[in-house]
Write an enzyme that holds these catalytic residues in place. Structure first.
Site, PDB file in Angstrom:
ATOM      1  N   THR A 152       0.873  -1.192   0.000  1.00 16.06           N
ATOM      2  CA  THR A 152       0.000   0.000   0.000  1.00 16.06           C
ATOM      3  C   THR A 152       0.906   1.238   0.000  1.00 16.06           C
ATOM      4  O   THR A 152       1.356   1.659  -1.068  1.00 16.06           O
ATOM      5  CB  THR A 152      -0.984   0.016   1.188  1.00 16.06           C
ATOM      6  N   LYS A 178       3.863  -6.865   3.901  1.00 13.74           N
ATOM      7  CA  LYS A 178       3.635  -5.461   3.570  1.00 13.74           C
ATOM      8  C   LYS A 178       3.372  -4.728   4.879  1.00 13.74           C
ATOM      9  O   LYS A 178       2.857  -5.306   5.838  1.00 13.74           O
ATOM     10  CB  LYS A 178       2.479  -5.274   2.594  1.00 13.74           C
ATOM     11  N   THR A 189       0.315  -6.992  13.158  1.00 16.40           N
ATOM     12  CA  THR A 189       0.622  -5.613  12.767  1.00 16.40           C
ATOM     13  C   THR A 189       0.950  -5.372  11.303  1.00 16.40           C
ATOM     14  O   THR A 189       1.582  -4.391  10.990  1.00 16.40           O
ATOM     15  CB  THR A 189       1.774  -5.032  13.607  1.00 16.40           C
ATOM     16  N   GLU A 276       6.542   4.836   7.361  1.00 16.63           N
ATOM     17  CA  GLU A 276       6.119   6.012   6.603  1.00 16.63           C
ATOM     18  C   GLU A 276       7.010   7.208   6.914  1.00 16.63           C
ATOM     19  O   GLU A 276       7.101   7.649   8.049  1.00 16.63           O
ATOM     20  CB  GLU A 276       4.648   6.315   6.889  1.00 16.63           C
ATOM     21  N   ASN A 400       0.441  10.952   5.855  1.00 17.75           N
ATOM     22  CA  ASN A 400      -0.791  10.622   6.557  1.00 17.75           C
ATOM     23  C   ASN A 400      -1.850  11.713   6.492  1.00 17.75           C
ATOM     24  O   ASN A 400      -3.031  11.452   6.720  1.00 17.75           O
ATOM     25  CB  ASN A 400      -0.483  10.234   7.993  1.00 17.75           C
ATOM     26  N   THR A 405      -6.241  11.466  -0.397  1.00 19.07           N
ATOM     27  CA  THR A 405      -6.466  12.423  -1.498  1.00 19.07           C
ATOM     28  C   THR A 405      -5.739  11.991  -2.759  1.00 19.07           C
ATOM     29  O   THR A 405      -4.889  11.117  -2.726  1.00 19.07           O
ATOM     30  CB  THR A 405      -6.011  13.841  -1.096  1.00 19.07           C
TER      31      THR A 405
END
Lengths: 405, 405
Positions: A152, A178, A189, A276, A400, A405
């Protein structure tokens, strides 16, 4: 961003386990987002799942089907089918039926998995349309494609393999995972799929997986947010010529379990490296705790502190934040005089305060590398624990804030 | 940044409590950073302190001196005197001695407080040089100056006053606080100084303060990091003409305690509004929990989630993250079918998933304001709790990555 050099892992095929992918166009139409795994007849399967009470519909269905001699997994990225209520359950079951119709199995022999945005309904028609292609694609050599299809917000695919010798025969373990955000140790997790050609009864397989997950995926945290969809599955085909593993006390089991653990740890580390917005990898190593739970708690508290994570992003040796995090970790009767903290080998804390030998220059040098070991010695027991995490960067907020969007 | 319009609070003087400030130049030479409080003879004092095991030297000394009929507080900003070991303790004691020498009191009648960067030694000479000016400045009318002098990364001074009628006599409560980062409920989570002219014995004063702190400062979180230096003090001069409060069961006590609670809540809300980098204020209201601890735990889990906080920063109605945070809050046997979640009055979750009435448009509208109520009904008990928090913005990372530079 991600920490360290990206290596394309060499993934060994597993006899008796086939993998196929397709593009269902769930979120994007430019890459595969659907994976089917097929385990040969007679194999066994173990799994761990998220402990989040709002677990996703596919998690609920996968748990139901795990005891039904499952042979297939169907995985989609781009949509988590979580927070979708009764309709989400129908969608998860319908995915299983679609795979069963194509493979000749029963719907309850299929475990469904979804990952992606929470709260949107699964585009079932897109999945149904792409499934024949994924099933037609089934091959022992398609782990690489699957590794990419389950991503993702991951910036890198994550895979690992180990081959071990058991009585002169090779047993192979291959896994993919992933995970990049909503990562916090509480069962699995993330999504992880590990397969082996070893032969062993399901309870032993589950034991090996549970312990490996505890020592790997449950020791990684990006943001403290345990996902609704976490799952890790271990498939065993029994196709290896090695003798069957029959007891958890046998050296064969030990060798096999070590290989599963090694694969899971490599995947877990890859998740932390690809957290991230990550620019740094931190290994929070707590030693001399009263028990493993205490060691884990202290390591987690440090690993989750936004102030610690932003200091690492800035390469700022603001070690007072580490000390403060240790102090608030909730250990009873902590004697701060006995605690030492080292940053990449530089002693920063001893005797309840800044180490006399510490200099700002040494601290700056210790914080410069991309990978940093934070060694915390509590000086009160024999237990230890390592938790991997990454820093909190501008890009973490950006990723995040703009996710949908 | 901060949420809402900045109002300069009207701070009522407290008869029998004097405040003086000076510039010691600890971090900057352009504003006052040193405050002395003086309580008239015969008054009483109550306090709450951080539960962080690595509590700062001044916290340790203040705890020791609290039982010694204290009459003075000395507060510096710009340096926390935390993680400074034995030398830090000497510095904290020396500050008390310096105040005692100037005021004619005993060193153990002085409570020291420090706030700022952790791990650097207190510049004792600068403080000693500036103290005479602060003592000379003592006045009942200098609360405004003190409110600014105790700030660190705060962008706004924080103060509040209440006057209550007790048997036809006025009792006044005035408080100031500082806090913007390293904010998480666990005793006090910031520095707060509240004073009153009420007359009441120390145990009742402590009871009123402890409960008010529990319902105010302990219900605010910015980043989950409980500071090493948190403290909140309540000084009571007894100078009001109102009758003495002698029992916790009396209506006089109830009126007084309500005023203290109101002041502390106003200060606590000001801290959440001024959270580092804050652009939004969120009120996480959990209702129908089994007990207050469960309500607090769920509210805290949502309030601390980096994924929830970044979604609020983006004004993105990514309500799945709220649902996921509730699900991982650790409540036993949570029945997700009974849970409802509303965002500023818009129902987002019911029956275990997205509310049928929910539309993306309504969600976007609900997320637009600067202040957002997240109402979570667990549907299983009678207890409730509200926790205030703010969003996670680019500026949060910026402020904390650059804090020491």
């Amino acid at each position: 961003m991600a920490v360290g050099v990206a290596k394309t892992p060499e993934l060994l095929p597993i006899a008796g386990v086939r993998v196929g992918t397709a593009c269902a166009g769930i979120k994007r139409t430019t890459r595969d987002d659907l994976v089917v795994f097929e385990l040969a007849e007679g194999g066994s399967m173990a799994a761990t799942f998220t402990r989040n009470a709002f677990c996703a519909a596919p998690v609920t269905v996968a748990k139901e089907h795990l005891g039904q001699a499952p042979r297939w997994l169907v995985v989609n990225s781009g949509n988590a089918n979580a927070g979708t209520g009764a309709r989400g359950m129908e969608h998860a079951r319908a995915s299983c039926q679609a795979v069963a119709a194509l493979t000749g199995g029963a719907a309850n022999q299929v475990l469904p998995f979804s990952t992606g945005v929470i709260g949107e309904y699964l585009p079932l028609e897109k999945i149904a349309l792409a499934l024949p292609e994924a099933v037609a694609d089934l091959s022992e050599n398609h782990w690489h494609k699957a590794m990419t299809a389950i991503m993702t917000t991951d910036t890198r695919p994550k895979g690992a393999s180990r081959a071990v010798d058991i009585d002169g025969h090779t047993v192979t373990v291959t896994g993919i995972a992933k995970g990049s955000g909503m990562i916090h140790p509480n069962m699995a997790t993330m999504l992880g799929y590990v397969a082996t050609d070893a032969r062993l009864p399901q309870p032993l397989l589950q034991q090996a997986l549970s312990r490996a997950v505890e020592l790997s995926f449950n020791r990684v945290t990006v943001d403290g947010d345990t996902s609704t969809n976490d799952a890790c599955v271990l498939l065993a085909s029994g196709y290896s010529s090695a003798p069957a593993i029959t007891s958890a006390d046998s050296p064969h089991y030990a060798a096999f379990a070590a290989a599963v653990e090694a694969v899971c740890k490599e995947l877990a580390e890859a998740i932390a490296r690809d957290g991230e917005g990550a620019t740094k990898l931190m290994r929070i190593q707590v030693a001399k705790a009263e028990d493993e739970a205490e060691a884990h708690q202290v390591a987690n508290t440090v690993a989750l502190s936004p102030l610690v994570k932003t200091a690492f992003f800035a390469s700022d040796p603001n070690w007072g934040r580490i000390l403060a995090a240790v102090g608030r970790a909730g250990c009873d009767n902590l004697d701060i005089e006995r605690i030492t903290i080292d940053l990449n080998g530089v002693r920063i804390v001893e005797n309840g305060g800044r180490a006399p030998s510490y200099t700002e220059e040494a601290g700056v040098a210790a914080m410069a590398p991309e990978e940093i070991v934070v060694a915390i010695d509590l000086g009160r027991g024999d237990s230890a624990c390592e938790v991997l995490t990454c820093d909190f960067s501008f890009d973490y907020v950006k990723i995040n804030a703009e996710y949908r969007t």
